[in-house]
Design a protein around this motif. Structure first.
Motif, PDB file in Angstrom:
ATOM      1  N   TRP A 161      32.907   4.990  44.478  1.00  0.00           N
ATOM      2  CA  TRP A 161      33.144   3.574  44.191  1.00  0.00           C
ATOM      3  C   TRP A 161      32.962   2.688  45.419  1.00  0.00           C
ATOM      4  O   TRP A 161      32.203   1.703  45.362  1.00  0.00           O
ATOM      5  CB  TRP A 161      34.534   3.383  43.577  1.00  0.00           C
ATOM      6  CG  TRP A 161      34.903   1.954  43.337  1.00  0.00           C
ATOM      7  CD1 TRP A 161      34.391   1.114  42.388  1.00  0.00           C
ATOM      8  CD2 TRP A 161      35.862   1.178  44.068  1.00  0.00           C
ATOM      9  NE1 TRP A 161      34.970  -0.121  42.467  1.00  0.00           N
ATOM     10  CE2 TRP A 161      35.876  -0.126  43.501  1.00  0.00           C
ATOM     11  CE3 TRP A 161      36.711   1.450  45.134  1.00  0.00           C
ATOM     12  CZ2 TRP A 161      36.708  -1.131  43.973  1.00  0.00           C
ATOM     13  CZ3 TRP A 161      37.540   0.452  45.606  1.00  0.00           C
ATOM     14  CH2 TRP A 161      37.530  -0.833  45.039  1.00  0.00           C
ATOM     15  N   PRO A 162      33.601   2.986  46.564  1.00  0.00           N
ATOM     16  CA  PRO A 162      33.383   2.107  47.725  1.00  0.00           C
ATOM     17  C   PRO A 162      31.958   2.139  48.260  1.00  0.00           C
ATOM     18  O   PRO A 162      31.485   1.158  48.842  1.00  0.00           O
ATOM     19  CB  PRO A 162      34.380   2.640  48.770  1.00  0.00           C
ATOM     20  CG  PRO A 162      34.708   4.021  48.335  1.00  0.00           C
ATOM     21  CD  PRO A 162      34.592   4.033  46.857  1.00  0.00           C
ATOM     22  N   ILE A 163      31.258   3.265  48.040  1.00  0.00           N
ATOM     23  CA  ILE A 163      29.858   3.351  48.494  1.00  0.00           C
ATOM     24  C   ILE A 163      29.002   2.362  47.722  1.00  0.00           C
ATOM     25  O   ILE A 163      28.244   1.577  48.306  1.00  0.00           O
ATOM     26  CB  ILE A 163      29.328   4.797  48.331  1.00  0.00           C
ATOM     27  CG1 ILE A 163      30.097   5.743  49.251  1.00  0.00           C
ATOM     28  CG2 ILE A 163      27.822   4.851  48.620  1.00  0.00           C
ATOM     29  CD1 ILE A 163      29.736   7.203  49.061  1.00  0.00           C
ATOM     30  N   TRP A 164      29.118   2.371  46.384  1.00  0.00           N
ATOM     31  CA  TRP A 164      28.311   1.452  45.573  1.00  0.00           C
ATOM     32  C   TRP A 164      28.743   0.005  45.802  1.00  0.00           C
ATOM     33  O   TRP A 164      27.898  -0.894  45.836  1.00  0.00           O
ATOM     34  CB  TRP A 164      28.441   1.800  44.087  1.00  0.00           C
ATOM     35  CG  TRP A 164      27.982   3.175  43.725  1.00  0.00           C
ATOM     36  CD1 TRP A 164      28.649   4.114  43.002  1.00  0.00           C
ATOM     37  CD2 TRP A 164      26.743   3.788  44.093  1.00  0.00           C
ATOM     38  NE1 TRP A 164      27.916   5.266  42.890  1.00  0.00           N
ATOM     39  CE2 TRP A 164      26.735   5.096  43.545  1.00  0.00           C
ATOM     40  CE3 TRP A 164      25.627   3.378  44.825  1.00  0.00           C
ATOM     41  CZ2 TRP A 164      25.679   5.979  43.715  1.00  0.00           C
ATOM     42  CZ3 TRP A 164      24.560   4.263  44.999  1.00  0.00           C
ATOM     43  CH2 TRP A 164      24.598   5.537  44.441  1.00  0.00           C
ATOM     44  N   GLN A 165      30.039  -0.214  46.002  1.00  0.00           N
ATOM     45  CA  GLN A 165      30.532  -1.566  46.253  1.00  0.00           C
ATOM     46  C   GLN A 165      29.925  -2.151  47.530  1.00  0.00           C
ATOM     47  O   GLN A 165      29.635  -3.343  47.610  1.00  0.00           O
ATOM     48  CB  GLN A 165      32.060  -1.542  46.389  1.00  0.00           C
ATOM     49  CG  GLN A 165      32.810  -1.393  45.087  1.00  0.00           C
ATOM     50  CD  GLN A 165      32.883  -2.690  44.308  1.00  0.00           C
ATOM     51  OE1 GLN A 165      31.987  -3.028  43.549  1.00  0.00           O
ATOM     52  NE2 GLN A 165      33.961  -3.427  44.497  1.00  0.00           N
ATOM     53  N   GLY A 166      29.729  -1.314  48.533  1.00  0.00           N
ATOM     54  CA  GLY A 166      29.264  -1.791  49.827  1.00  0.00           C
ATOM     55  C   GLY A 166      27.774  -1.999  49.943  1.00  0.00           C
ATOM     56  O   GLY A 166      27.290  -2.502  50.973  1.00  0.00           O
ATOM     57  N   LEU A 167      27.006  -1.634  48.919  1.00  0.00           N
ATOM     58  CA  LEU A 167      25.542  -1.717  49.010  1.00  0.00           C
ATOM     59  C   LEU A 167      24.979  -3.045  48.519  1.00  0.00           C
ATOM     60  O   LEU A 167      23.773  -3.285  48.635  1.00  0.00           O
ATOM     61  CB  LEU A 167      24.902  -0.561  48.230  1.00  0.00           C
ATOM     62  CG  LEU A 167      25.071   0.831  48.850  1.00  0.00           C
ATOM     63  CD1 LEU A 167      24.430   1.885  47.960  1.00  0.00           C
ATOM     64  CD2 LEU A 167      24.465   0.890  50.249  1.00  0.00           C
ATOM     65  N   GLY A 168      25.825  -3.903  47.950  1.00  0.00           N
ATOM     66  CA  GLY A 168      25.347  -5.206  47.494  1.00  0.00           C
ATOM     67  C   GLY A 168      24.385  -5.147  46.319  1.00  0.00           C
ATOM     68  O   GLY A 168      23.457  -5.950  46.223  1.00  0.00           O
ATOM     69  N   LEU A 169      24.588  -4.191  45.408  1.00  0.00           N
ATOM     70  CA  LEU A 169      23.723  -4.048  44.230  1.00  0.00           C
ATOM     71  C   LEU A 169      24.139  -5.049  43.154  1.00  0.00           C
ATOM     72  O   LEU A 169      25.119  -5.766  43.287  1.00  0.00           O
ATOM     73  CB  LEU A 169      23.831  -2.621  43.686  1.00  0.00           C
ATOM     74  CG  LEU A 169      23.522  -1.491  44.680  1.00  0.00           C
ATOM     75  CD1 LEU A 169      23.839  -0.141  44.046  1.00  0.00           C
ATOM     76  CD2 LEU A 169      22.063  -1.546  45.128  1.00  0.00           C
ATOM     77  N   TRP A 170      23.364  -5.084  42.063  1.00  0.00           N
ATOM     78  CA  TRP A 170      23.762  -5.903  40.917  1.00  0.00           C
ATOM     79  C   TRP A 170      25.173  -5.502  40.491  1.00  0.00           C
ATOM     80  O   TRP A 170      25.477  -4.303  40.385  1.00  0.00           O
ATOM     81  CB  TRP A 170      22.824  -5.680  39.747  1.00  0.00           C
ATOM     82  CG  TRP A 170      21.446  -6.237  39.884  1.00  0.00           C
ATOM     83  CD1 TRP A 170      21.088  -7.553  39.887  1.00  0.00           C
ATOM     84  CD2 TRP A 170      20.231  -5.482  40.016  1.00  0.00           C
ATOM     85  NE1 TRP A 170      19.722  -7.676  40.012  1.00  0.00           N
ATOM     86  CE2 TRP A 170      19.166  -6.428  40.094  1.00  0.00           C
ATOM     87  CE3 TRP A 170      19.926  -4.126  40.075  1.00  0.00           C
ATOM     88  CZ2 TRP A 170      17.837  -6.046  40.228  1.00  0.00           C
ATOM     89  CZ3 TRP A 170      18.605  -3.739  40.209  1.00  0.00           C
ATOM     90  CH2 TRP A 170      17.585  -4.693  40.286  1.00  0.00           C
ATOM     91  N   PRO A 171      26.060  -6.463  40.224  1.00  0.00           N
ATOM     92  CA  PRO A 171      27.431  -6.110  39.808  1.00  0.00           C
ATOM     93  C   PRO A 171      27.455  -5.191  38.583  1.00  0.00           C
ATOM     94  O   PRO A 171      28.271  -4.263  38.517  1.00  0.00           O
ATOM     95  CB  PRO A 171      28.062  -7.467  39.496  1.00  0.00           C
ATOM     96  CG  PRO A 171      27.289  -8.445  40.327  1.00  0.00           C
ATOM     97  CD  PRO A 171      25.886  -7.918  40.371  1.00  0.00           C
ATOM     98  N   ALA A 209      13.483  -0.776  36.596  1.00  0.00           N
ATOM     99  CA  ALA A 209      13.086   0.184  37.634  1.00  0.00           C
ATOM    100  C   ALA A 209      14.216   0.381  38.639  1.00  0.00           C
ATOM    101  O   ALA A 209      14.508   1.513  39.063  1.00  0.00           O
ATOM    102  CB  ALA A 209      11.826  -0.307  38.342  1.00  0.00           C
ATOM    103  N   GLY A 210      14.882  -0.715  39.012  1.00  0.00           N
ATOM    104  CA  GLY A 210      16.013  -0.611  39.927  1.00  0.00           C
ATOM    105  C   GLY A 210      17.156   0.201  39.349  1.00  0.00           C
ATOM    106  O   GLY A 210      17.800   0.987  40.057  1.00  0.00           O
ATOM    107  N   PHE A 211      17.398   0.030  38.056  1.00  0.00           N
ATOM    108  CA  PHE A 211      18.471   0.775  37.403  1.00  0.00           C
ATOM    109  C   PHE A 211      18.119   2.263  37.313  1.00  0.00           C
ATOM    110  O   PHE A 211      19.002   3.122  37.452  1.00  0.00           O
ATOM    111  CB  PHE A 211      18.745   0.206  36.002  1.00  0.00           C
ATOM    112  CG  PHE A 211      19.750  -0.920  36.018  1.00  0.00           C
ATOM    113  CD1 PHE A 211      19.572  -2.014  36.848  1.00  0.00           C
ATOM    114  CD2 PHE A 211      20.860  -0.896  35.193  1.00  0.00           C
ATOM    115  CE1 PHE A 211      20.490  -3.062  36.869  1.00  0.00           C
ATOM    116  CE2 PHE A 211      21.786  -1.927  35.207  1.00  0.00           C
ATOM    117  CZ  PHE A 211      21.605  -3.011  36.052  1.00  0.00           C
TER     118      PHE A 211
END
Length: 311
Positions: free
Chosen positions: A86-96, A226-228
């Motif tokens: 969870w904190p890894i994905w939160q910190g990458l600035g991806l689409w919410p 593609a991003g997803f």
């Protein structure tokens, strides 16, 4: 040998080559994909039924005599993995929506096909089956509170209701597997390659309805889709590596790799049944996108597992 049986046995030996083809069929025939959505539940039952019928029950009983490690691995999949990623994905600035979907995916139980594909990859299919069953029975008590705590998402589903839905699949599949084993009797091990071939067919058909609407999404939002898809690949690989890294110091290599493989493959389609209609539409886009790694990663990982000795 019966020609049909011969074809099934050959298909069982080429599962990782054939599975990606089912995605192409679903994409090419969108009308078929839409019409086949009603088959998802019976196909899930049939897939688990074949895995239970095919299973090495001597190995399963040995695992159940000491269930602690399997239960701990199941809880690690459902609780430890989401808390780490969870904190890894939160910190990458991806689409919410992508961040929420990746986190929800990490909270989902093991995918029903894990035991089937684990057998094709020389992993411990009996352990994969137990992890699938344990995570599916435990997820009603872990998914709703984690989703509320980490994502502030209220699923509005009771643990009892979700447990009953999942238990129905297991009960029906178990009854069918018992009937198959009684019918085959002592021939069950000789017919294992045939059952593998049937499992490949079910997996291929199962992928087709999951491609419903993907072409429309690709036309409307090609870069986003593609991003997803890339995010889904990254999510599966990260969950896999987290569990392997946590388990390897305590268990042998095959067990750690099997637990990691089960952590990567999650029952994301279950989320469609529990998510409220008001949830971010990107989460449903992810559920379609994640089918690509689910069906392609066994082929990509096969060289990694190829050198494992046969159990």
């Amino acid at each position: 040998m019966n020609p049909v049986v011969h074809v099934l046995r050959r298909m069982g030996g080429r599962a990782t080559t054939l599975l990606p083809l089912s995605l192409a069929i679903g994409l090419a025939f969108q009308n078929v994909a839409s019409a086949a959505r009603v088959l998802l539940w019976p196909l899930a039952v049939l897939l688990l039924m074949l895995a239970l019928a095919r299973m090495d029950w001597i190995r399963v009983r040995a695992l159940l005599r000491r269930p602690g490690p399997a239960v701990l691995l199941a809880l690690a999949n459902l609780i430890v993995v989401p808390l780490i990623v969870w904190p890894i994905w939160q910190g990458l600035g991806l689409w919410p929506g992508l961040v929420a979907a990746l986190c929800l995916s990490a909270m989902a139980p093991g995918i029903i096909s894990a035991a089937t594909t684990a057998a094709f990859l020389r992993l411990d299919s009996s352990l994969a089956l137990l992890l699938t069953l344990f995570t599916n029975f435990l997820v009603p008590f872990t998914l709703p509170p984690l989703a509320l705590w980490l994502l502030d998402l209220d699923l509005h589903v009771s643990a009892v209701d979700l447990s009953l839905r999942l238990a129905l699949i297991v009960v029906v599949a178990s009854a069918g597997a018992f009937a198959i084993r009684r019918w085959l009797g002592t021939r069950i091990m000789d017919e294992a390659p045939t059952l593998d071939g049937l499992s490949v067919i079910v997996l291929m058909v199962f992928a087709i309805p999951l491609m419903d609407g993907v072409v429309a999404q690709a036309t409307a939002q090609p870069l986003k889709l593609a991003g997803f898809v890339v995010g889904a690949f990254a999510g599966m690989i990260l969950c896999n590596l987290v569990v392997v890294a946590c388990a390897l110091p305590f268990v042998d290599r095959r067990v750690a790799l099997t637990a990691g493989y089960c952590s990567g493959g999650r029952h994301n389609a279950l989320l469609m049944a529990v998510l409220p209609a008001s949830v971010d539409a990107d989460i449903f886009l992810f559920i379609a996108a994640v089918q690509f790694p689910i069906y392609l990663i066994p082929t990509l990982l096969q060289p990694v597992y190829r050198h494992l000795p046969r159990p």
